[in-house]
Write a protein that holds these residues in place. Sequence first.
Motif, mmCIF file in Angstrom:
data_model
loop_
_atom_site.group_PDB
_atom_site.id
_atom_site.type_symbol
_atom_site.label_atom_id
_atom_site.label_comp_id
_atom_site.label_asym_id
_atom_site.label_seq_id
_atom_site.Cartn_x
_atom_site.Cartn_y
_atom_site.Cartn_z
ATOM 1 N N GLY A 1 0.711 -1.365 -0.085
ATOM 2 C CA GLY A 1 0.081 -0.143 -0.114
ATOM 3 C C GLY A 1 0.841 1.323 -0.009
ATOM 4 O O GLY A 1 0.310 2.470 -0.106
ATOM 5 N N GLY A 2 2.170 1.289 0.218
ATOM 6 C CA GLY A 2 2.918 2.237 0.401
ATOM 7 C C GLY A 2 4.363 2.099 -0.215
ATOM 8 O O GLY A 2 4.518 1.486 -0.804
ATOM 9 N N PRO A 3 5.015 3.441 -0.188
ATOM 10 C CA PRO A 3 6.346 3.280 -0.896
ATOM 11 C C PRO A 3 7.484 2.391 -0.319
ATOM 12 O O PRO A 3 8.413 2.163 -0.708
ATOM 13 C CB PRO A 3 6.581 4.771 -1.085
ATOM 14 C CG PRO A 3 6.234 5.373 0.409
ATOM 15 C CD PRO A 3 4.858 4.740 0.468
ATOM 16 N N ALA A 4 6.968 1.959 0.852
ATOM 17 C CA ALA A 4 8.225 1.219 1.665
ATOM 18 C C ALA A 4 7.659 -0.329 1.417
ATOM 19 O O ALA A 4 8.518 -1.285 1.934
ATOM 20 C CB ALA A 4 7.721 1.275 3.338
ATOM 21 N N PHE A 5 6.971 -0.577 0.364
ATOM 22 C CA PHE A 5 6.675 -2.114 0.035
ATOM 23 C C PHE A 5 8.054 -2.800 -0.239
ATOM 24 O O PHE A 5 8.111 -4.182 0.355
ATOM 25 C CB PHE A 5 5.865 -2.018 -1.195
ATOM 26 C CG PHE A 5 5.638 -3.601 -1.851
ATOM 27 C CD1 PHE A 5 5.219 -4.379 -0.938
ATOM 28 C CD2 PHE A 5 5.996 -3.847 -3.336
ATOM 29 C CE1 PHE A 5 4.701 -5.683 -1.692
ATOM 30 C CE2 PHE A 5 5.883 -5.241 -3.957
ATOM 31 C CZ PHE A 5 5.072 -5.941 -3.117
ATOM 32 N N HIS A 6 8.838 -2.507 -1.164
ATOM 33 C CA HIS A 6 9.928 -3.318 -1.167
ATOM 34 C C HIS A 6 11.016 -3.567 -0.001
ATOM 35 O O HIS A 6 11.643 -4.380 -0.132
ATOM 36 C CB HIS A 6 10.967 -2.587 -2.579
ATOM 37 C CG HIS A 6 10.240 -2.756 -3.718
ATOM 38 N ND1 HIS A 6 10.113 -4.022 -4.434
ATOM 39 C CD2 HIS A 6 9.580 -1.901 -4.648
ATOM 40 C CE1 HIS A 6 9.343 -3.800 -5.657
ATOM 41 N NE2 HIS A 6 9.403 -2.364 -5.783
ATOM 42 N N SER A 7 11.118 -2.307 0.622
ATOM 43 C CA SER A 7 11.877 -2.671 1.949
ATOM 44 C C SER A 7 11.273 -3.529 3.189
ATOM 45 O O SER A 7 12.034 -4.369 3.681
ATOM 46 C CB SER A 7 12.079 -1.276 2.692
ATOM 47 O OG SER A 7 10.393 -0.911 3.424
ATOM 48 N N TYR A 8 9.933 -3.692 2.949
ATOM 49 C CA TYR A 8 9.256 -4.614 3.685
ATOM 50 C C TYR A 8 9.505 -6.152 3.245
ATOM 51 O O TYR A 8 9.682 -7.056 3.985
ATOM 52 C CB TYR A 8 7.830 -4.524 3.809
ATOM 53 C CG TYR A 8 7.374 -3.385 4.671
ATOM 54 C CD1 TYR A 8 7.642 -2.943 5.861
ATOM 55 C CD2 TYR A 8 6.125 -2.470 4.234
ATOM 56 C CE1 TYR A 8 7.444 -1.946 6.393
ATOM 57 C CE2 TYR A 8 5.932 -1.480 4.932
ATOM 58 C CZ TYR A 8 6.505 -1.063 5.988
ATOM 59 O OH TYR A 8 6.080 -0.074 6.728
ATOM 60 N N MET A 9 9.409 -6.263 1.905
ATOM 61 C CA MET A 9 9.751 -7.455 1.045
ATOM 62 C C MET A 9 11.142 -7.886 1.341
ATOM 63 O O MET A 9 11.564 -9.181 1.586
ATOM 64 C CB MET A 9 9.342 -7.388 -0.215
ATOM 65 C CG MET A 9 7.694 -7.361 -0.718
ATOM 66 S SD MET A 9 6.757 -8.748 0.142
ATOM 67 C CE MET A 9 6.245 -8.311 1.657
ATOM 68 N N GLU A 10 12.202 -6.904 1.397
ATOM 69 C CA GLU A 10 13.254 -7.146 1.500
ATOM 70 C C GLU A 10 13.942 -7.913 2.810
ATOM 71 O O GLU A 10 14.606 -8.793 2.995
ATOM 72 C CB GLU A 10 14.421 -5.837 1.222
ATOM 73 C CG GLU A 10 15.792 -5.964 1.586
ATOM 74 C CD GLU A 10 16.540 -6.944 0.691
ATOM 75 O OE1 GLU A 10 17.531 -7.252 0.909
ATOM 76 O OE2 GLU A 10 15.915 -6.991 -0.427
ATOM 77 N N VAL A 11 12.737 -7.187 4.003
ATOM 78 C CA VAL A 11 13.020 -7.908 5.327
ATOM 79 C C VAL A 11 12.670 -9.100 5.375
ATOM 80 O O VAL A 11 13.390 -10.138 6.063
ATOM 81 C CB VAL A 11 12.615 -6.893 6.523
ATOM 82 C CG1 VAL A 11 12.476 -7.388 7.859
ATOM 83 C CG2 VAL A 11 13.282 -5.451 6.183
ATOM 84 N N ALA A 12 11.441 -9.288 4.791
ATOM 85 C CA ALA A 12 10.623 -10.726 4.815
ATOM 86 C C ALA A 12 11.611 -11.791 4.232
ATOM 87 O O ALA A 12 11.675 -12.772 4.684
ATOM 88 C CB ALA A 12 9.600 -10.605 4.181
ATOM 89 N N THR A 13 12.273 -11.295 2.932
ATOM 90 C CA THR A 13 13.086 -12.226 2.123
ATOM 91 C C THR A 13 14.404 -12.616 3.184
ATOM 92 O O THR A 13 14.682 -13.750 3.169
ATOM 93 C CB THR A 13 13.685 -11.691 0.867
ATOM 94 O OG1 THR A 13 12.321 -11.365 0.040
ATOM 95 C CG2 THR A 13 14.580 -12.495 -0.144
ATOM 96 N N MET A 14 14.878 -11.769 3.684
ATOM 97 C CA MET A 14 16.076 -12.006 4.528
ATOM 98 C C MET A 14 15.717 -12.701 5.814
ATOM 99 O O MET A 14 16.654 -13.812 6.160
ATOM 100 C CB MET A 14 16.926 -10.764 4.935
ATOM 101 C CG MET A 14 17.563 -9.965 3.725
ATOM 102 S SD MET A 14 18.819 -11.001 2.949
ATOM 103 C CE MET A 14 19.858 -11.325 4.161
ATOM 104 N N VAL A 15 14.442 -12.528 6.261
ATOM 105 C CA VAL A 15 14.158 -13.312 7.498
ATOM 106 C C VAL A 15 14.120 -14.706 6.921
ATOM 107 O O VAL A 15 14.251 -15.705 7.787
ATOM 108 C CB VAL A 15 12.688 -12.876 7.914
ATOM 109 C CG1 VAL A 15 12.072 -13.992 8.847
ATOM 110 C CG2 VAL A 15 13.099 -11.475 8.644
#
Length: 430
Positions: free
Chosen positions: A78-92
Amino acid sequence: MKEKLSMLLQKKSVQITLFTLFIIVTSSALYFSQKSVVSFLLLLSSLLILYYMNLKVVTKWLIALGLLFILIPFASSGGPAFHSYMEVATMVGIYIAMALGLNIVVGMAGLLDLGFVAFFAVGAYSYSIFATSQASNFMPFGEYPLSGSTFWGFLIIGGIMAAIAGVLIGVPVLRVKGDYLAIVTLAFGEIIRIIFNNLDRPINFTNGAMGIASITPPNLFGLEIIYPNQYYFIVLFILLFTIFAVNRLEHSKIGRAWKAVRENEIAAQAMGIPLVKTKLLAFALGASFSGIMGVVFAAKQQFIDPTSFTLLESFTILVMVVLGGMGSVPGAILGAALVTILNLQVLTELTNWLNQLSLQGVITIPDALTPAKLQRFIFGVLLVIFAIYRTKGLIPAKNKKFDVEQIKERAQKKAAISNIGSNDTDRVQA
């Protein structure tokens, strides 16, 4: 009053209602806000809440798959931080798979390995060398870099290469035990990193300390995978396979053998368990999961160098296993998720917030005392606290319980069926 409230919360209908409301509120807050780290973390915590709910295992898995594959990516978009959230989830996801691999070695087999990141490096370099022009320095045939479609094959190759490295390291290492085993594995982890750091001469295999750049991204049906949300689903599929495999191994014959070796090597050997074979299998299988994620990490980063595989990385993965609970699959998952999120998002966001306050003149904090710089100190404090108050980790390992009476009944039924079969055979012969 407390007893009535606890009784009410134990009802399935109440749990499902409260859980649904929690999901709706957190996902809505994440979707409609421009950037809300708190909402993102609360939405991720719904998976932990789901683990403790009074539901069937199949129902929990279906809900978890819906959250992971549909709701979390959608709410984050929903926001501009989408890729940063997915980056964190991927590294998790990457670190969870590595923690599960180390959990086989340390938690189930009881072999303290302080150089586990070496297998991660083997997987990463096995893809990076051939996905760039680096391979043309020593390969007399073929055209390099290879296409992105070979990434899927290298997932298997990286796992196999890491398993071979695990066996080669395990053969000399298993001559020692305890603290000496930890020291030797630590040395081997550093040796492999130094080898990759110096393999740029006389033949340039790894480009040495300069690292390997411009790694070919994966390709699926003509679609080039370059964004974090795309890697998120790749990691998710691999992670589900890893969890399934580790669960099956834990409750299999080899899993019971690992636990027997962990508890008492002499007693395990007396019962007919081959120690060397069992330990080497633990090293190989644990390393293979790390090698697979090394391939994904190299493709995602598109650049690797020896500094990505330092001793501190091995310690960080070990912290994840110890924090979650040694020998516990859910514990390793929780420990890896907490440490990764704390490292990549919580401490970083807290540092940014304190820096903003410092720029506004509200407070003044020395750069050396920012949360991001005190990362290792914070991990050390957490370990000390858990060593004192939670010695078995956040989710301690639980042995599978068997109903003795049910086992006796099954044995009696089998004996009765075999007796009937033998009687029928005797009548036919007569």
